[in-house]
Design an enzyme around this catalytic site. Structure first.
Site, PDB file in Angstrom:
ATOM      1  N   LYS A  95       0.939  -1.270   0.044  1.00  0.00           N
ATOM      2  CA  LYS A  95       0.030   0.120   0.075  1.00  0.00           C
ATOM      3  C   LYS A  95       0.800   1.348   0.117  1.00  0.00           C
ATOM      4  O   LYS A  95       2.061   1.025   0.136  1.00  0.00           O
ATOM      5  CB  LYS A  95      -0.984   0.070   1.301  1.00  0.00           C
ATOM      6  CG  LYS A  95      -2.062  -1.229   1.078  1.00  0.00           C
ATOM      7  CD  LYS A  95      -2.811  -1.077   2.464  1.00  0.00           C
ATOM      8  CE  LYS A  95      -4.033  -2.373   2.138  1.00  0.00           C
ATOM      9  NZ  LYS A  95      -4.954  -2.165   3.443  1.00  0.00           N
TER      10      LYS A  95
ATOM     11  N   TYR B  24     -12.468  -2.371  -3.794  1.00  0.00           N
ATOM     12  CA  TYR B  24     -13.141  -2.414  -2.483  1.00  0.00           C
ATOM     13  C   TYR B  24     -14.549  -2.460  -2.274  1.00  0.00           C
ATOM     14  O   TYR B  24     -15.161  -2.101  -1.314  1.00  0.00           O
ATOM     15  CB  TYR B  24     -12.529  -1.388  -1.442  1.00  0.00           C
ATOM     16  CG  TYR B  24     -11.089  -1.728  -1.074  1.00  0.00           C
ATOM     17  CD1 TYR B  24     -10.787  -2.936  -0.099  1.00  0.00           C
ATOM     18  CD2 TYR B  24      -9.916  -0.896  -1.351  1.00  0.00           C
ATOM     19  CE1 TYR B  24      -9.446  -3.059   0.212  1.00  0.00           C
ATOM     20  CE2 TYR B  24      -8.649  -1.204  -0.806  1.00  0.00           C
ATOM     21  CZ  TYR B  24      -8.606  -2.225   0.088  1.00  0.00           C
ATOM     22  OH  TYR B  24      -7.030  -2.626   0.207  1.00  0.00           O
TER      23      TYR B  24
ATOM     24  N   PHE C   4     -15.639   4.035   6.780  1.00  0.00           N
ATOM     25  CA  PHE C   4     -14.321   4.084   6.419  1.00  0.00           C
ATOM     26  C   PHE C   4     -13.863   4.077   5.002  1.00  0.00           C
ATOM     27  O   PHE C   4     -12.922   4.277   4.538  1.00  0.00           O
ATOM     28  CB  PHE C   4     -13.175   3.457   7.300  1.00  0.00           C
ATOM     29  CG  PHE C   4     -13.196   1.887   7.069  1.00  0.00           C
ATOM     30  CD1 PHE C   4     -12.738   1.262   6.052  1.00  0.00           C
ATOM     31  CD2 PHE C   4     -14.015   1.165   8.170  1.00  0.00           C
ATOM     32  CE1 PHE C   4     -12.839  -0.007   5.696  1.00  0.00           C
ATOM     33  CE2 PHE C   4     -13.933  -0.347   7.809  1.00  0.00           C
ATOM     34  CZ  PHE C   4     -13.438  -0.658   6.762  1.00  0.00           C
TER      35      PHE C   4
ATOM     36  N   ARG D  16      -1.987 -14.173   4.673  1.00  0.00           N
ATOM     37  CA  ARG D  16      -2.555 -13.645   5.701  1.00  0.00           C
ATOM     38  C   ARG D  16      -1.826 -13.632   7.293  1.00  0.00           C
ATOM     39  O   ARG D  16      -1.792 -12.790   7.873  1.00  0.00           O
ATOM     40  CB  ARG D  16      -4.096 -14.189   5.848  1.00  0.00           C
ATOM     41  CG  ARG D  16      -5.070 -13.896   4.686  1.00  0.00           C
ATOM     42  CD  ARG D  16      -5.436 -12.751   4.629  1.00  0.00           C
ATOM     43  NE  ARG D  16      -6.189 -12.205   5.636  1.00  0.00           N
ATOM     44  CZ  ARG D  16      -6.847 -11.049   5.481  1.00  0.00           C
ATOM     45  NH1 ARG D  16      -6.922 -10.162   4.618  1.00  0.00           N
ATOM     46  NH2 ARG D  16      -7.434 -10.682   6.649  1.00  0.00           N
TER      47      ARG D  16
ATOM     48  N   THR E 130      -5.511  -6.752  10.941  1.00  0.00           N
ATOM     49  CA  THR E 130      -5.761  -5.637  10.311  1.00  0.00           C
ATOM     50  C   THR E 130      -4.988  -4.489  10.782  1.00  0.00           C
ATOM     51  O   THR E 130      -4.566  -3.703  10.650  1.00  0.00           O
ATOM     52  CB  THR E 130      -7.106  -5.409  10.145  1.00  0.00           C
ATOM     53  OG1 THR E 130      -7.784  -6.516   9.502  1.00  0.00           O
ATOM     54  CG2 THR E 130      -7.598  -4.180   9.125  1.00  0.00           C
TER      55      THR E 130
ATOM     56  N   ARG F 197       2.719  -6.410   9.430  1.00  0.00           N
ATOM     57  CA  ARG F 197       1.950  -5.218   9.801  1.00  0.00           C
ATOM     58  C   ARG F 197       2.420  -4.640  11.181  1.00  0.00           C
ATOM     59  O   ARG F 197       2.617  -3.577  11.462  1.00  0.00           O
ATOM     60  CB  ARG F 197       0.345  -5.556   9.910  1.00  0.00           C
ATOM     61  CG  ARG F 197      -0.364  -5.305   8.561  1.00  0.00           C
ATOM     62  CD  ARG F 197      -1.531  -6.029   8.508  1.00  0.00           C
ATOM     63  NE  ARG F 197      -2.556  -5.321   7.355  1.00  0.00           N
ATOM     64  CZ  ARG F 197      -3.589  -6.032   6.785  1.00  0.00           C
ATOM     65  NH1 ARG F 197      -4.184  -6.920   7.562  1.00  0.00           N
ATOM     66  NH2 ARG F 197      -4.046  -5.825   5.839  1.00  0.00           N
TER      67      ARG F 197
ATOM     68  N   ASN G 262      -2.013   0.316   6.637  1.00  0.00           N
ATOM     69  CA  ASN G 262      -1.443  -0.872   7.154  1.00  0.00           C
ATOM     70  C   ASN G 262      -0.640  -1.727   6.198  1.00  0.00           C
ATOM     71  O   ASN G 262      -0.492  -2.727   6.398  1.00  0.00           O
ATOM     72  CB  ASN G 262      -2.569  -1.747   8.023  1.00  0.00           C
ATOM     73  CG  ASN G 262      -3.757  -2.164   6.758  1.00  0.00           C
ATOM     74  OD1 ASN G 262      -3.417  -1.877   5.831  1.00  0.00           O
ATOM     75  ND2 ASN G 262      -4.663  -2.663   7.410  1.00  0.00           N
TER      76      ASN G 262
ATOM     77  N   HIS H 281      -2.294  -5.379   1.592  1.00  0.00           N
ATOM     78  CA  HIS H 281      -3.366  -5.994   1.347  1.00  0.00           C
ATOM     79  C   HIS H 281      -3.189  -7.498   1.042  1.00  0.00           C
ATOM     80  O   HIS H 281      -1.924  -7.678   0.401  1.00  0.00           O
ATOM     81  CB  HIS H 281      -4.387  -5.299   0.166  1.00  0.00           C
ATOM     82  CG  HIS H 281      -5.552  -6.186  -0.064  1.00  0.00           C
ATOM     83  ND1 HIS H 281      -6.677  -6.212   0.441  1.00  0.00           N
ATOM     84  CD2 HIS H 281      -5.484  -7.168  -1.128  1.00  0.00           C
ATOM     85  CE1 HIS H 281      -7.498  -7.038  -0.125  1.00  0.00           C
ATOM     86  NE2 HIS H 281      -6.955  -7.579  -1.214  1.00  0.00           N
TER      87      HIS H 281
ATOM     88  N   GLU I 205      -9.681 -11.202  -7.066  1.00  0.00           N
ATOM     89  CA  GLU I 205      -9.065  -9.923  -7.083  1.00  0.00           C
ATOM     90  C   GLU I 205      -7.655 -10.050  -8.027  1.00  0.00           C
ATOM     91  O   GLU I 205      -7.302  -8.887  -8.634  1.00  0.00           O
ATOM     92  CB  GLU I 205      -8.369  -9.931  -5.499  1.00  0.00           C
ATOM     93  CG  GLU I 205      -9.509  -9.421  -4.665  1.00  0.00           C
ATOM     94  CD  GLU I 205      -9.080  -9.477  -3.143  1.00  0.00           C
ATOM     95  OE1 GLU I 205      -9.879  -9.013  -2.262  1.00  0.00           O
ATOM     96  OE2 GLU I 205      -7.747  -9.675  -2.771  1.00  0.00           O
TER      97      GLU I 205
HETATM   98  P1  GDP Z   1      -7.765  -6.902   5.898  1.00  0.00           P
HETATM   99  O1  GDP Z   1      -8.567  -7.840   5.211  1.00  0.00           O
HETATM  100  O2  GDP Z   1      -7.077  -7.299   7.132  1.00  0.00           O
HETATM  101  O3  GDP Z   1      -7.055  -6.155   5.107  1.00  0.00           O
HETATM  102  O4  GDP Z   1      -8.903  -6.027   6.598  1.00  0.00           O
HETATM  103  P2  GDP Z   1     -10.591  -5.587   6.055  1.00  0.00           P
HETATM  104  O5  GDP Z   1     -10.945  -6.308   5.001  1.00  0.00           O
HETATM  105  O6  GDP Z   1     -11.297  -5.490   7.441  1.00  0.00           O
HETATM  106  O7  GDP Z   1     -10.437  -3.987   5.787  1.00  0.00           O
HETATM  107  C1  GDP Z   1      -9.894  -3.523   4.563  1.00  0.00           C
HETATM  108  C2  GDP Z   1      -8.927  -2.386   4.486  1.00  0.00           C
HETATM  109  O8  GDP Z   1      -9.758  -1.222   5.128  1.00  0.00           O
HETATM  110  C3  GDP Z   1      -7.790  -2.493   5.725  1.00  0.00           C
HETATM  111  O9  GDP Z   1      -6.867  -3.114   5.685  1.00  0.00           O
HETATM  112  C4  GDP Z   1      -7.420  -1.111   6.038  1.00  0.00           C
HETATM  113  O10 GDP Z   1      -6.742  -0.643   5.139  1.00  0.00           O
HETATM  114  C5  GDP Z   1      -9.034  -0.621   5.813  1.00  0.00           C
HETATM  115  N1  GDP Z   1      -9.769  -0.444   7.227  1.00  0.00           N
HETATM  116  C6  GDP Z   1     -10.352  -1.409   7.903  1.00  0.00           C
HETATM  117  N2  GDP Z   1     -10.780  -0.866   9.121  1.00  0.00           N
HETATM  118  C7  GDP Z   1     -10.534   0.458   9.069  1.00  0.00           C
HETATM  119  C8  GDP Z   1     -10.832   1.799   9.998  1.00  0.00           C
HETATM  120  O11 GDP Z   1     -11.506   1.549  11.013  1.00  0.00           O
HETATM  121  N3  GDP Z   1     -10.446   2.873   9.753  1.00  0.00           N
HETATM  122  C9  GDP Z   1      -9.749   3.112   8.403  1.00  0.00           C
HETATM  123  N4  GDP Z   1      -9.510   4.311   8.092  1.00  0.00           N
HETATM  124  N5  GDP Z   1      -9.427   1.973   7.578  1.00  0.00           N
HETATM  125  C10 GDP Z   1      -9.901   0.936   7.868  1.00  0.00           C
END
Ligand code: GDP
Length: 138
Positions: A10, A50, A58, A86, A92, A103, A113, A116, A127
């Protein structure tokens, strides 16, 4: 079973010169780069990628962030690559990520973070095809 998954380095990580270290981390832990491309995502591309998060509070922040600088898109291949990726990424939220994960090592916040990774074999197929024609995978 050999699998292929999508990884994205990212913008927070590419901007801080972490690209090489993150790729080395994958390679040192048994994942092989099978396709790679650096690009700056358009809003449309990031929103499409996304789409499943559209209803989340968010979503706007996430799209802004993913378009804020270059990203590195990669297909990673290896034994159980989806779950392996993963595990290597960590939770996350970096505050909750296990020691030694990407991370934990590099991420700045739950949003910024660093990486992805597809969360299932089905997501990986979807994807990967979003960014790479199947013929571009080695
Ligand atoms: P991942 O699969 O671990 O990447 O997590 P998710 O699928 O839940 O979320 C996708 C992405 O959205 C995350 O990797 C973060 O970049 C972003 N994200 C998730 N939760 C938050 C949040 O509470 N605030 C913000 N700004 N970004 C978030």
């Amino acid at each position: 079973m050999t699998e292929t998954t999508l990884s994205i380095i990212k913008p927070d990580a590419t901007k801080r010169n972490l690209t090489g270290r993150i790729i080395a981390h994958f390679e040192e832990h048994g994942l092989q780069v099978a396709a790679m491309k650096m690009t700056q995502l358009s809003r449309r591309e990031a929103e499409g990628f996304y789409a499943e998060h559209k209803a989340r509070p968010f979503f706007g922040e996430l799209v802004d962030f993913m378009c804020s600088g270059p990203v590195v898109l990669m297909a990673l291949k290896g034994e159980g690559a989806v779950m392996k990726n993963r595990e290597l990424m960590g939770a996350t939220n970096p505050a909750e990520a296990a020691e030694g994960t990407i991370r934990k090592l590099y991420a700045r916040s739950i949003g910024e973070n660093s990486v992805h990774g597809s969360d299932s074999a089905e997501s990986a197929r979807r994807e990967l095809s979003y960014f790479f024609p199947a013929t571009d995978l080695y």
